[in-house]
Write an enzyme that holds these catalytic residues in place. Structure first.
Site, PDB file in Angstrom:
ATOM      1  N   GLY A  89      12.134  13.295  18.742  1.00 16.85           N
ATOM      2  CA  GLY A  89      12.689  13.542  20.078  1.00 16.85           C
ATOM      3  C   GLY A  89      12.178  14.884  20.550  1.00 16.85           C
ATOM      4  N   GLY A  91      12.084  18.231  20.751  1.00 14.41           N
ATOM      5  CA  GLY A  91      12.779  19.281  20.003  1.00 14.41           C
ATOM      6  C   GLY A  91      12.492  20.670  20.555  1.00 14.41           C
ATOM      7  N   ARG A  92      11.486  20.772  21.408  1.00  9.81           N
ATOM      8  CA  ARG A  92      11.196  22.087  22.007  1.00  9.81           C
ATOM      9  C   ARG A  92      10.720  21.939  23.446  1.00  9.81           C
ATOM     10  NH1 ARG A  92       5.548  24.246  19.376  1.00  9.81           N
ATOM     11  NH2 ARG A  92       4.667  22.241  18.753  1.00  9.81           N
ATOM     12  N   ASP A 124      12.875  26.333  15.878  1.00  5.94           N
ATOM     13  CA  ASP A 124      13.354  27.289  16.881  1.00  5.94           C
ATOM     14  C   ASP A 124      13.214  26.833  18.336  1.00  5.94           C
ATOM     15  OD1 ASP A 124      10.627  27.446  17.181  1.00  5.94           O
ATOM     16  OD2 ASP A 124      10.435  29.530  16.539  1.00  5.94           O
ATOM     17  N   ARG A 185       6.377   7.715  25.113  1.00  3.05           N
ATOM     18  CA  ARG A 185       5.450   7.588  23.986  1.00  3.05           C
ATOM     19  C   ARG A 185       5.580   6.222  23.331  1.00  3.05           C
ATOM     20  NH1 ARG A 185       5.652  13.620  22.263  1.00  3.05           N
ATOM     21  NH2 ARG A 185       6.658  14.474  24.096  1.00  3.05           N
ATOM     22  N   ASP A 262       4.254   9.247  17.990  1.00  5.56           N
ATOM     23  CA  ASP A 262       5.002  10.030  18.986  1.00  5.56           C
ATOM     24  C   ASP A 262       4.051  10.885  19.826  1.00  5.56           C
ATOM     25  OD1 ASP A 262       5.100  11.141  16.151  1.00  5.56           O
ATOM     26  OD2 ASP A 262       5.427  12.969  17.298  1.00  5.56           O
ATOM     27  N   ASN A 263       2.793  10.907  19.447  1.00  3.82           N
ATOM     28  CA  ASN A 263       1.809  11.637  20.243  1.00  3.82           C
ATOM     29  C   ASN A 263       0.878  10.695  21.005  1.00  3.82           C
ATOM     30  OD1 ASN A 263       2.779  14.156  19.557  1.00  3.82           O
ATOM     31  ND2 ASN A 263       1.465  14.337  17.762  1.00  3.82           N
ATOM     32  N   ASP A 272      -0.672  16.415  23.863  1.00  4.89           N
ATOM     33  CA  ASP A 272      -0.251  17.156  22.663  1.00  4.89           C
ATOM     34  C   ASP A 272      -1.443  17.704  21.876  1.00  4.89           C
ATOM     35  OD1 ASP A 272       0.991  18.424  20.639  1.00  4.89           O
ATOM     36  OD2 ASP A 272       2.164  16.712  19.933  1.00  4.89           O
TER      37      ASP A 272
HETATM   38  N1  LIG Z   1       9.171  24.843  17.068  1.00  5.43           N
HETATM   39  C1  LIG Z   1       9.791  23.671  17.180  1.00  5.43           C
HETATM   40  N2  LIG Z   1      11.109  23.620  17.460  1.00  5.43           N
HETATM   41  C2  LIG Z   1      11.763  22.460  17.568  1.00  5.43           C
HETATM   42  N3  LIG Z   1      11.186  21.263  17.415  1.00  5.43           N
HETATM   43  C3  LIG Z   1       9.870  21.242  17.136  1.00  5.43           C
HETATM   44  C4  LIG Z   1       9.101  22.437  17.011  1.00  5.43           C
HETATM   45  N4  LIG Z   1       7.825  22.086  16.742  1.00  5.43           N
HETATM   46  C5  LIG Z   1       7.793  20.749  16.708  1.00  5.43           C
HETATM   47  N5  LIG Z   1       9.016  20.237  16.951  1.00  5.43           N
HETATM   48  C6  LIG Z   1       9.386  18.833  16.981  1.00  5.43           C
HETATM   49  O1  LIG Z   1       8.703  18.147  15.934  1.00  5.43           O
HETATM   50  C7  LIG Z   1       8.233  16.862  16.374  1.00  5.43           C
HETATM   51  C8  LIG Z   1       6.745  16.733  16.244  1.00  5.43           C
HETATM   52  O2  LIG Z   1       6.115  17.810  16.908  1.00  5.43           O
HETATM   53  P1  LIG Z   1       4.763  17.743  17.667  1.00  5.43           P
HETATM   54  O3  LIG Z   1       4.082  19.011  17.356  1.00  5.43           O
HETATM   55  O4  LIG Z   1       4.043  16.468  17.538  1.00  5.43           O
HETATM   56  O5  LIG Z   1       5.278  17.691  19.198  1.00  5.43           O
HETATM   57  P2  LIG Z   1       5.306  18.856  20.160  1.00  5.43           P
HETATM   58  O6  LIG Z   1       3.995  19.493  20.021  1.00  5.43           O
HETATM   59  O7  LIG Z   1       6.473  19.731  19.939  1.00  5.43           O
HETATM   60  O8  LIG Z   1       5.501  18.247  21.601  1.00  5.43           O
HETATM   61  P3  LIG Z   1       4.582  17.232  22.433  1.00  5.43           P
HETATM   62  O9  LIG Z   1       4.374  16.029  21.572  1.00  5.43           O
HETATM   63  O10 LIG Z   1       5.416  16.957  23.636  1.00  5.43           O
HETATM   64  O11 LIG Z   1       3.311  17.936  22.759  1.00  5.43           O
HETATM   65  C9  LIG Z   1       8.738  16.725  17.791  1.00  5.43           C
HETATM   66  O12 LIG Z   1       9.982  16.075  17.730  1.00  5.43           O
HETATM   67  C10 LIG Z   1       8.893  18.146  18.240  1.00  5.43           C
HETATM   68  O13 LIG Z   1       9.824  18.283  19.294  1.00  5.43           O
HETATM   69 MG   LIG Z   2       4.022  15.874  19.683  1.00  7.01          MG
END
Ligand SMILES: Nc1ncnc2c1ncn2[C@@H]1O[C@H](COP(=O)(O)OP(=O)(O)OP(=O)(O)O)[C@@H](O)[C@H]1O
Ligand SMILES: [Mg+2]
Length: 474
Positions: A89, A91-92, A124, A185, A262-263, A272
């Site tokens: 989900g 998370g940031r 975080d 996604r 999820d990406n 991403d």
């Molecule tokens: N620093 C962080 N704090 C909270 N959740 C995180 C953090 N980094 C990654 N996540 C969570 O971990 C999962 C996988 O992260 P991933 O790096 O693929 O996505 P993301 O880069 O945060 O976001 P997006 O896919 O929208 O570019 C996601 O649920 C993401 O929200």
């Molecule tokens: Mg991602």
């Protein structure tokens, strides 16, 4: 003066689907807001004139988040390195808002690094400044390569110190706003399947078709259920879009790095950009993410992985779309991919209409030469762009005359010369233009990014970053 970014006509399309798909969240408050990047190329797409949008407007909207709309952390799951993860989900980040572009299409503003949400787990909710800089650059250069990609609208430094295992820490923080077709996604559907909610799957799928595949609906309206005839066509179109996307990455020499479901966007758009890397030389085993120990998402695996992600998605969509039809659609993936990859590579080589057998032969010789010589992948195409001359048609010895290992380029040179023989002066002129269009000046291999980052981190000097962006657009 009112803030044009806040006065856009936001459309609550996801919100209108109901609370099963998201959680309402708040943004973090940051100690500092320094606008480091604003994407003025995107503003006209949403009907804004860049002169009317001041830096303070970006900061107010996308750094301080002065806005009354609910922000939506979207719910999703996903297969990560082959394992199903039900704890994902936003998370940031969150869906900041949705706007109608001047092209009448719906676009998302999605944040990254905007604070913790119910999906942050122990993390975080933040984005490192380096991560933000890398994502801005990746999106812009992929756009230059003609890849169907999300892009960053803004990047704001936020003045916190973050602790990360893969960056010297504390490291600087940022918040980014991403402009994309959609943040829905593959994993959004996988979650609905996990919770056995075919009703929600169908509702979301209808929304996706309405907003992002609307041409299918117009062409295939039936009396009873206007969507019924579209479902299979939707999946077929998705297969086509993903095959095309991965062909675009491969031709650009791009290794995404984390092709978890999820990406993968349900609109077939690329997004991403975390641990991605462009290949320095042609190497099928090149792996971008340091934590990808088995090389699952290595450069040459990308078409296979995307196909297998499409196959996994069938499980989630089977509540609505006939499995047999989806299987037969996926069988077309390899043909779609090869057709697109061949065509893109021919364009990078200057050709438009080659017979398939000629194109295949030239492609095979190109890959062999790139593999054997280990000449820079970007450098080769840039040199071709710079050195190509209509005289090559009449004098083979001029073709890459100063190539360091002549015996390794000789078979390629002979075939390229052979193909030029039937070309008129006009066609050779068009080749020159095509080489310029399809082979950007600027590369984004790791040392290029690192040198930009070094200036930022050591001297807080942003000029090399802005210069690099300018070179990407040139
Ligand atoms: N620093 C962080 N704090 C909270 N959740 C995180 C953090 N980094 C990654 N996540 C969570 O971990 C999962 C996988 O992260 P991933 O790096 O693929 O996505 P993301 O880069 O945060 O976001 P997006 O896919 O929208 O570019 C996601 O649920 C993401 O929200
Ligand atoms: Mg991602």
């Amino acid at each position: 003066m009112s803030n044009p970014l806040l006065s856009l006509n936001y459309e609550p399309a996801i919100q209108a689907l109901g609370g099963d798909y998201y959680d309402e969240v708040l943004s973090a408050e940051f100690p500092q807001h320094i606008l480091r990047f604003r994407n003025d190329q995107l503003l006209p797409k949403i009907g804004l004139n860049s002169q009317d949008v001041k830096d303070e407007h970006f900061i107010e909207a996308f750094g301080k988040f002065h806005c009354v709309r609910p922000f939506l952390a979207l719910r999703y799951h996903g297969y990560q390195f082959g394992e199903y993860n039900p704890y994902l989900g936003d998370g940031r980040g969150f869906l900041y808002g949705q706007v109608r572009g001047v092209d009448d299409e719906l676009y998302d503003f999605g944040t990254k690094g905007s604070g913790r949400t119910p999906y942050s787990r122990s993390a975080d909710g933040r984005l490192t400044l380096k991560g933000g800089v890398r994502e801005v650059l990746a999106a812009e250069i992929l756009h230059r390569h003609g890849v169907r990609t999300s892009r960053c609208l803004s990047l704001i430094e936020t003045g916190e110190g973050l602790w990360r295992g893969d960056e010297p820490s504390p490291t600087r923080s940022s918040v980014m706003v991403r402009f994309s077709r959609s943040h829905i996604r593959f994993g959004t559907f996988e979650r609905l399947h996990f919770y056995k909610r075919p009703d929600l799957t169908k509702k979301l799928l209808n929304h996706v078709i309405n907003c992002y595949y609307s041409n299918l609906k117009k062409e295939n309206i039936s009396q009873k259920d206007p969507f019924q005839d579209c479902y299979f066509l939707f999946y077929l179109e998705l297969v086509k879009r993903i095959a095309k996307l991965v062909a675009q990455w491969m031709a650009a020499g791009f290794c995404h790095g984390v092709l978890n479901t999820d990406n993968m966007s349900i609109t077939g758009e690329s997004f991403d950009y975390g641990p991605y890397s462009f290949i320095p030389t042609y190497n099928p085993k090149f792996t971008a993410a340091y934590f990808d120990y088995s090389g699952l998402y290595r450069y040459s695996h990308q078409p296979l992985v995307c196909k297998s992600n499409l196959q996994l998605l069938q499980e989630a969509l089977a509540a609505v779309i006939d499995r047999k039809n989806m299987r037969s659609a996926l069988e077309k993936f390899d043909d779609f991919y090869l057709h697109e990859y061949r065509q893109l590579m021919m364009r990078r080589l200057g050709f438009k209409k080659l017979a398939e057998a000629d194109a295949d032969k030239l492609l095979q010789l190109t890959i062999k030469m790139l593999t054997d010589s280990q000449v820079g992948y970007h450098d080769f195409f840039l040199e071709l762009r710079q050195k190509f001359s209509p005289e090559w048609r009449d004098d083979i010895s001029q073709i890459f005359a100063d190539f360091e290992q002549p015996e390794l380029i000789d078979p390629w040179r002979q075939y390229y010369y052979h193909l030029l023989q039937t070309y008129s002066d006009n066609e050779l002129e068009e080749m020159t233009e095509r080489l310029q269009q399809y082979n950007p000046q600027q590369s984004l291999i790791r040392p290029v990014i690192e040198s930009v980052w070094e200036a930022i981190t050591l001297e807080d000097n942003w000029q090399p970053f802005y210069d690099l962006l300018q070179q990407i657009y040139d």
